[in-house]
Design a protein around this motif. Structure first.
Motif, PDB file in Angstrom:
ATOM      1  N   LEU A   1     -24.564  23.308  31.922  1.00 34.18           N
ATOM      2  CA  LEU A   1     -24.061  23.512  30.557  1.00 34.18           C
ATOM      3  C   LEU A   1     -24.706  22.523  29.600  1.00 34.18           C
ATOM      4  CD1 LEU A   1     -20.218  23.975  31.220  1.00 34.18           C
ATOM      5  CD2 LEU A   1     -21.838  25.754  30.563  1.00 34.18           C
ATOM      6  N   ARG A   2     -24.857  21.292  30.065  1.00 37.72           N
ATOM      7  CA  ARG A   2     -25.438  20.273  29.193  1.00 37.72           C
ATOM      8  C   ARG A   2     -26.912  20.568  28.901  1.00 37.72           C
ATOM      9  NH1 ARG A   2     -24.995  13.825  30.242  1.00 37.72           N
ATOM     10  NH2 ARG A   2     -23.082  14.538  31.233  1.00 37.72           N
ATOM     11  N   ARG A   3     -27.660  20.987  29.930  1.00 41.84           N
ATOM     12  CA  ARG A   3     -29.077  21.285  29.737  1.00 41.84           C
ATOM     13  C   ARG A   3     -29.291  22.444  28.773  1.00 41.84           C
ATOM     14  NH1 ARG A   3     -29.256  20.468  35.338  1.00 41.84           N
ATOM     15  NH2 ARG A   3     -29.279  22.727  35.678  1.00 41.84           N
ATOM     16  N   ARG A   4     -28.350  23.398  28.797  1.00 40.74           N
ATOM     17  CA  ARG A   4     -28.475  24.552  27.893  1.00 40.74           C
ATOM     18  C   ARG A   4     -28.008  24.215  26.480  1.00 40.74           C
ATOM     19  NH1 ARG A   4     -25.773  27.359  31.911  1.00 40.74           N
ATOM     20  NH2 ARG A   4     -24.112  28.044  30.512  1.00 40.74           N
ATOM     21  N   GLY A   5     -27.516  23.011  26.283  1.00 41.24           N
ATOM     22  CA  GLY A   5     -27.058  22.604  24.967  1.00 41.24           C
ATOM     23  C   GLY A   5     -25.706  23.158  24.600  1.00 41.24           C
ATOM     24  N   VAL A   6     -24.938  23.620  25.600  1.00 41.93           N
ATOM     25  CA  VAL A   6     -23.621  24.205  25.337  1.00 41.93           C
ATOM     26  C   VAL A   6     -22.599  23.118  25.044  1.00 41.93           C
ATOM     27  CG1 VAL A   6     -21.764  25.610  26.295  1.00 41.93           C
ATOM     28  CG2 VAL A   6     -24.144  26.169  26.800  1.00 41.93           C
TER      29      VAL A   6
END
Length: 369
Positions: A203-208
């Motif tokens: 989630l963090r890598r996708r910028g969510v």
């Protein structure tokens, strides 16, 4: 069935804890309550949920339990446990879609700490603080007797998978799903499966996951819950960054943080259907002394949330300097816990600075005795 939905698992186990504090056997308590032993056994096992009991009978029974010597605070938690059981069932049955995202049980009701911790008890086995404080529960029971209302593995897996599905749908729903996203992510932080940390990392890598927000908005509340979720997962860096960038030196954000604490801890008892109450700034409905007391008694036990506790106490004392003088008992309890934390070499530099400021104020007030 091994994966039967828990209709009354949390309430039943809490009822069992209450019975053991009186203490009474199942047979003795059933006689005193005027019910069949099989009924009481059904309550405690969760097979016959207390929610099916008539409201009037439930009120009378709660009074009877207190008269028999049950801890009133535990008895008062029965409605909260009922709420947790209801939400558990609804989450396990939920089939979220973007068109019906507002119908998800976590989309239109702001949870409090007690309800959240009761749900956490069922999905992780983590004992709620209020239960620990008013009962004597063995750390582990031998044999087939459960030491918590922990759901069976298949149900726990299903619960967290349902949260991940809701997260995927809410991710595409924009601002309208901010409350759902943040509550899903916080409950997901109870997950201790091998892939939970990697799911959050994805989630963090996708910028969510919202890292920082300038000023209060529903996204600010979302960012706070994200930081809390990752802190529970063992990563305090985002929480520290959120405090320094999205709370400190922002008056509206400081007020929102304290407003949310008051709701979370039950000091603002108004039911909330969205996060807009956090933006209230004039004449808060909660009592500042009570909030300081609640934060102070948990300061040296918060562990993963130590930075947020320290900042919130610092802000509360800074904005309302008379608080320390209004309740000398809390001030003395606070300075004892502050000393413990100041001896901790793991505090961040910002948290240490704020804690030293609180300590200085306490010493000036004459509470360093």
């Amino acid at each position: 069935m091994p994966d039967r939905e828990p209709e009354g698992a949390v309430t039943g186990y809490l009822f069992k804890v209450i019975r053991e504090q009186i203490p009474r056997t199942q047979e003795e308590l059933s006689e005193e309550l005027g019910i069949d032993k099989s009924t009481l056994q059904g309550w405690e096992s969760g097979r016959r949920p207390l929610s099916s009991t008539k409201a009037g009978n439930l009120v009378a029974m709660r009074r009877k339990l207190i008269l028999l010597g049950a801890p009133p605070r535990l008895v008062d938690m029965l409605p909260t446990a009922l709420d947790a059981d209801l939400l558990l069932g609804e989450i396990l049955r939920a089939e979220p879609t973007k068109a019906r995202i507002d119908e998800h049980p976590l989309a239109g009701w702001v949870l409090t700490r007690d309800t959240t911790h009761m749900i956490g008890w069922a999905v992780s086995g983590v004992l709620p603080g209020v239960v620990a404080a008013h009962s004597t529960i063995p750390a582990a029971r031998r044999g087939p007797v459960s030491s918590s209302p922990l759901l069976e593995p298949a149900l726990r897996t299903r619960f967290f998978q349902k949260l991940r599905t809701a997260s995927d749908v809410a991710e595409k729903a924009g601002a309208d799903a901010a409350l759902l996203r943040r509550q899903v992510w916080y409950l997901a932080s109870y997950d201790r499966q091998w892939d939970a940390a990697s799911w959050f990392d994805g989630l963090r890598r996708r910028g969510v996951l919202t890292a920082t927000v300038d000023g209060w908005s529903p996204r600010w509340a979302e960012a706070r819950s994200v930081a809390a979720a990752l802190a529970r997962q063992g990563d305090p860096t985002l929480m520290r960054d959120f405090i320094n960038r999205s709370i400190a030196d922002h008056d509206r954000a400081e007020a929102a943080n304290l407003n949310y604490w008051a709701h979370w801890l039950g000091l603002d008892s108004r039911p909330q259907t969205d996060d807009c109450f956090m933006a209230e700034r004039d004449r808060p409905v909660w009592d500042a002394s009570a909030l300081l007391r609640e934060l102070a008694v948990r300061l040296d036990r918060a562990v993963e949330y130590t930075d947020l506790y320290i900042h919130s106490i610092w802000a509360l004392v800074l904005f309302r300097r008379s608080l320390l003088d209004s309740d000398p008992y809390v001030a003395r309890e606070l300075i004892r816990r502050v000393r413990v934390l100041l001896d901790d070499g793991t505090l961040s530099s910002e948290s240490r600075r704020r804690l030293e400021s609180v300590y200085y104020g306490l010493r000036i007030g004459g509470y360093d005795v």
